[in-house]
Design an enzyme around this catalytic site. Structure first.
Site, PDB file in Angstrom:
ATOM      1  N   PRO A  23       0.818  -1.216   0.000  1.00 33.70           N
ATOM      2  CA  PRO A  23       0.000   0.000   0.000  1.00 33.70           C
ATOM      3  C   PRO A  23       0.852   1.267   0.000  1.00 33.70           C
ATOM      4  O   PRO A  23       1.847   1.340   0.722  1.00 33.70           O
ATOM      5  CB  PRO A  23      -0.798  -0.119   1.305  1.00 33.70           C
ATOM      6  CG  PRO A  23      -0.050  -1.098   2.151  1.00 33.70           C
ATOM      7  CD  PRO A  23       0.627  -2.031   1.205  1.00 33.70           C
ATOM      8  N   ALA A  57      -3.389   3.205   2.355  1.00 27.72           N
ATOM      9  CA  ALA A  57      -4.087   3.412   3.617  1.00 27.72           C
ATOM     10  C   ALA A  57      -5.375   4.186   3.348  1.00 27.72           C
ATOM     11  O   ALA A  57      -5.340   5.320   2.882  1.00 27.72           O
ATOM     12  CB  ALA A  57      -3.197   4.177   4.584  1.00 27.72           C
ATOM     13  N   GLN A 100      -6.122  -1.392   2.246  1.00 28.37           N
ATOM     14  CA  GLN A 100      -5.637  -1.247   3.618  1.00 28.37           C
ATOM     15  C   GLN A 100      -6.549  -0.275   4.363  1.00 28.37           C
ATOM     16  O   GLN A 100      -6.708   0.871   3.941  1.00 28.37           O
ATOM     17  CB  GLN A 100      -4.203  -0.718   3.618  1.00 28.37           C
ATOM     18  CG  GLN A 100      -3.572  -0.758   5.004  1.00 28.37           C
ATOM     19  CD  GLN A 100      -2.171  -0.177   5.019  1.00 28.37           C
ATOM     20  OE1 GLN A 100      -1.950   0.923   4.521  1.00 28.37           O
ATOM     21  NE2 GLN A 100      -1.222  -0.900   5.597  1.00 28.37           N
ATOM     22  N   TYR A 182       0.659   4.386  13.523  1.00 22.51           N
ATOM     23  CA  TYR A 182      -0.716   4.884  13.413  1.00 22.51           C
ATOM     24  C   TYR A 182      -1.566   4.283  14.545  1.00 22.51           C
ATOM     25  O   TYR A 182      -1.043   3.563  15.404  1.00 22.51           O
ATOM     26  CB  TYR A 182      -1.266   4.613  12.009  1.00 22.51           C
ATOM     27  CG  TYR A 182      -0.433   5.359  10.977  1.00 22.51           C
ATOM     28  CD1 TYR A 182      -0.354   6.761  11.030  1.00 22.51           C
ATOM     29  CD2 TYR A 182       0.318   4.699  10.020  1.00 22.51           C
ATOM     30  CE1 TYR A 182       0.451   7.470  10.137  1.00 22.51           C
ATOM     31  CE2 TYR A 182       1.129   5.400   9.118  1.00 22.51           C
ATOM     32  CZ  TYR A 182       1.192   6.787   9.191  1.00 22.51           C
ATOM     33  OH  TYR A 182       1.993   7.487   8.321  1.00 22.51           O
ATOM     34  N   ARG A 230      -1.192  -5.568   8.914  1.00 19.27           N
ATOM     35  CA  ARG A 230       0.197  -5.101   8.834  1.00 19.27           C
ATOM     36  C   ARG A 230       0.637  -4.658  10.221  1.00 19.27           C
ATOM     37  O   ARG A 230      -0.090  -3.928  10.895  1.00 19.27           O
ATOM     38  CB  ARG A 230       0.335  -3.949   7.827  1.00 19.27           C
ATOM     39  CG  ARG A 230       1.730  -3.328   7.851  1.00 19.27           C
ATOM     40  CD  ARG A 230       2.009  -2.399   6.693  1.00 19.27           C
ATOM     41  NE  ARG A 230       2.550  -3.152   5.550  1.00 19.27           N
ATOM     42  CZ  ARG A 230       3.212  -2.599   4.530  1.00 19.27           C
ATOM     43  NH1 ARG A 230       3.402  -1.297   4.496  1.00 19.27           N
ATOM     44  NH2 ARG A 230       3.663  -3.341   3.545  1.00 19.27           N
ATOM     45  N   LEU A 301      12.709  -2.773   1.231  1.00 19.18           N
ATOM     46  CA  LEU A 301      13.927  -2.878   0.435  1.00 19.18           C
ATOM     47  C   LEU A 301      14.107  -4.264  -0.185  1.00 19.18           C
ATOM     48  O   LEU A 301      15.190  -4.839  -0.165  1.00 19.18           O
ATOM     49  CB  LEU A 301      15.153  -2.449   1.250  1.00 19.18           C
ATOM     50  CG  LEU A 301      15.211  -0.929   1.540  1.00 19.18           C
ATOM     51  CD1 LEU A 301      16.422  -0.576   2.397  1.00 19.18           C
ATOM     52  CD2 LEU A 301      15.232  -0.120   0.246  1.00 19.18           C
ATOM     53  N   ARG A 324       8.397   1.003  -3.285  1.00 20.39           N
ATOM     54  CA  ARG A 324       9.153   1.909  -4.163  1.00 20.39           C
ATOM     55  C   ARG A 324       9.644   1.224  -5.423  1.00 20.39           C
ATOM     56  O   ARG A 324       9.643   1.841  -6.505  1.00 20.39           O
ATOM     57  CB  ARG A 324      10.319   2.525  -3.370  1.00 20.39           C
ATOM     58  CG  ARG A 324       9.823   3.495  -2.307  1.00 20.39           C
ATOM     59  CD  ARG A 324      10.879   3.802  -1.277  1.00 20.39           C
ATOM     60  NE  ARG A 324      11.197   2.648  -0.448  1.00 20.39           N
ATOM     61  CZ  ARG A 324      12.053   2.653   0.563  1.00 20.39           C
ATOM     62  NH1 ARG A 324      12.696   3.782   0.863  1.00 20.39           N
ATOM     63  NH2 ARG A 324      12.277   1.574   1.288  1.00 20.39           N
TER      64      ARG A 324
HETATM   65  C1  FMN Z   1       4.895   6.722  -1.432  1.00 21.50           C
HETATM   66  C2  FMN Z   1       4.741   5.745  -0.316  1.00 21.50           C
HETATM   67  C3  FMN Z   1       3.533   5.662   0.365  1.00 21.50           C
HETATM   68  C4  FMN Z   1       3.350   4.714   1.381  1.00 21.50           C
HETATM   69  N1  FMN Z   1       2.128   4.569   1.964  1.00 21.50           N
HETATM   70  C5  FMN Z   1       1.901   3.525   2.797  1.00 21.50           C
HETATM   71  C6  FMN Z   1       0.593   3.198   3.215  1.00 21.50           C
HETATM   72  O1  FMN Z   1      -0.408   3.776   2.789  1.00 21.50           O
HETATM   73  N2  FMN Z   1       0.446   2.174   4.089  1.00 21.50           N
HETATM   74  C7  FMN Z   1       1.510   1.440   4.538  1.00 21.50           C
HETATM   75  O2  FMN Z   1       1.327   0.522   5.347  1.00 21.50           O
HETATM   76  N3  FMN Z   1       2.756   1.707   4.109  1.00 21.50           N
HETATM   77  C8  FMN Z   1       2.958   2.693   3.241  1.00 21.50           C
HETATM   78  N4  FMN Z   1       4.209   2.903   2.732  1.00 21.50           N
HETATM   79  C9  FMN Z   1       5.284   1.950   3.083  1.00 21.50           C
HETATM   80  C10 FMN Z   1       5.370   0.858   2.018  1.00 21.50           C
HETATM   81  O3  FMN Z   1       4.163   0.142   1.890  1.00 21.50           O
HETATM   82  C11 FMN Z   1       6.513  -0.102   2.317  1.00 21.50           C
HETATM   83  O4  FMN Z   1       6.238  -0.786   3.510  1.00 21.50           O
HETATM   84  C12 FMN Z   1       7.858   0.619   2.453  1.00 21.50           C
HETATM   85  O5  FMN Z   1       8.015   1.607   1.444  1.00 21.50           O
HETATM   86  C13 FMN Z   1       9.035  -0.360   2.345  1.00 21.50           C
HETATM   87  O6  FMN Z   1       8.960  -1.089   1.125  1.00 21.50           O
HETATM   88  P1  FMN Z   1       9.879  -0.690  -0.158  1.00 21.50           P
HETATM   89  O7  FMN Z   1      11.301  -0.722   0.318  1.00 21.50           O
HETATM   90  O8  FMN Z   1       9.567  -1.773  -1.163  1.00 21.50           O
HETATM   91  O9  FMN Z   1       9.480   0.670  -0.612  1.00 21.50           O
HETATM   92  C14 FMN Z   1       4.418   3.868   1.747  1.00 21.50           C
HETATM   93  C15 FMN Z   1       5.647   3.983   1.082  1.00 21.50           C
HETATM   94  C16 FMN Z   1       5.809   4.891   0.045  1.00 21.50           C
HETATM   95  C17 FMN Z   1       7.128   4.928  -0.678  1.00 21.50           C
END
Ligand code: FMN
Length: 370
Positions: A23, A57, A100, A182, A230, A301, A324
């Protein structure tokens, strides 16, 4: 045979592979309602090759939003705004669509990240936030109001109502947001929860409200559709929430019929000291999976196909979520399939993109089956 491209069943939901689009808040909604940006974002990433896309979210009441641009699902208007977007995604992609459900608690009333992310004062259009205890997230912020019994009931009911709306919208799965500092994480963590009633103090008491919300959402959502949670496995702060408590929570969630646990970390305190690196949260997911056997999603990551393959093949997690990496490469799943010898469903409009060296990449027969 690629482990990442083997199917998995979560309750009545069959996923063709183990890849999930994590998400991601878009901070682009208007009064909680999705718009043309969400149309672009959701429809693009629904074609990523991931078996499941999780909508950002989605907040259950207006004061539960992180920013004024956060998505909501609390009335007919916010429900109606999502309808055509989901209809399009269902027509053109066969990705399962999860949502979510969230409440920001004391981290609400904030500016968008690209505007600095600071708390918005009441005089500038901010709102009074709520939390387990009247403790601000950061020094100098307006303190949240501690929730009383009526406030807890209102929020629990708001989760239920959002889950019912999600069901009506045809959402395939719900993830309850209990991470990143949160509201539900605020109840779990002794850093944010200093209540002296039955919702604070002991681990059992701190878990009470998040578990009540989970039970209420589970009961409100169709029995054949999965509900996951989560969590933040650790606050990365001495004396905060930790892996041992996360495992205790996971045992409770499993007993109550949770279909997966998505293991992230941090977010409750600005004092957190995070050790970042490729797959840095995977050991937490592995510890939870090993201790409880609950289907587990690893996140954080994870960017490489071989890395994701190893996580699933070695049994550290059942699913991997990417955020990302998916924004950077919105066909991440296609490229992972090409590298690992898997198959993805692709819309016929794009079939001619298949490289001549990847004759088996597109599982054409499965497209549009949902
Ligand atoms: C732009 C952006 C928005 C995010 N919004 C949420 C969200 O709405 N809910 C959530 O649980 N995590 C959110 N995250 C965290 C990601 O879901 C993820 O857990 C975190 O970026 C690590 O994963 P990655 O390394 O693949 O980016 C967000 C991350 C990014 C980059």
């Amino acid at each position: 045979m690629s482990a990442l491209f083997t199917p998995i069943k979560l309750r009545g939901l069959e996923l063709a592979n183990r890849i999930v689009v994590s998400p991601m808040c878009q901070y682009s909604a208007e009064n909680g309602a999705a718009n043309d940006w969400h149309f672009t974002h959701i429809n693009t990433l629904a074609l990523s090759g991931a078996a499941m896309f999780c909508i950002e979210a989605t907040h259950v009441e207006p004061i539960g939003r992180i920013t004024p641009g956060c998505l909501g699902l609390w009335d007919d208007m916010t429900e109606a705004a999502l309808q055509p977007i989901l209809a399009s995604a269902r027509k053109h992609a066969n990705t399962a669509i999860a949502m979510q459900l969230a409440h920001a608690g004391r981290k609400g009333s904030s500016h968008k990240p690209w505007d600095g992310g600071q708390q918005i004062p009441l005089a500038e259009g901010g709102w009074q936030t709520v939390a387990p205890s009247a403790l601000p997230h950061k020094e100098g912020e307006l303190a949240p109001e501690a929730l009383d019994g009526a406030g807890l009931a209102r929020i629990r009911d708001a989760f239920v109502s959002a889950a019912q709306r999600a069901a009506r919208l045809g959402i395939d799965a719900i993830e309850v947001h209990g991470a990143h500092g949160y509201l539900l994480h605020q109840f779990l963590s002794p850093i944010a929860n200093q209540r002296s009633d039955s919702y604070g103090g002991s681990l059992e008491n701190r878990m009470r409200f998040p578990l009540e919300v989970f039970d209420a959402v589970r009961a409100a959502f169709p029995a054949d559709r999965p509900v996951g949670v989560r969590v933040s496995a650790t606050d990365w702060v001495e004396g905060g929430w930790d892996v041992e408590q996360t495992i205790a929570l996971a045992h409770e969630l499993k007993r109550r019929g949770a279909d997966w646990i998505d293991v992230s970390s941090g977010g409750v305190s600005p004092l957190q000291k995070i050790t970042l690196g490729p797959g840095y949260q995977v050991p937490f997911a592995a510890a939870v999976k090993q201790a409880t056997g609950l289907p587990t999603m690893a996140v954080g990551l994870i960017t490489q196909a071989q890395q994701a393959e190893e996580i699933v093949a070695s049994g550290k997690a059942d699913l991997v979520a990417l955020a990302r990496g998916m924004l950077y490469d919105p066909r991440w799943g296609w490229h992972a399939a090409a590298e690992l010898g898997g198959q993805v469903a692709a819309p016929p409009q794009y079939w001619r993109s298949q490289p001549s060296t990847q004759k088996e990449l597109f599982g054409r027969t499965t497209f549009g089956a949902r």
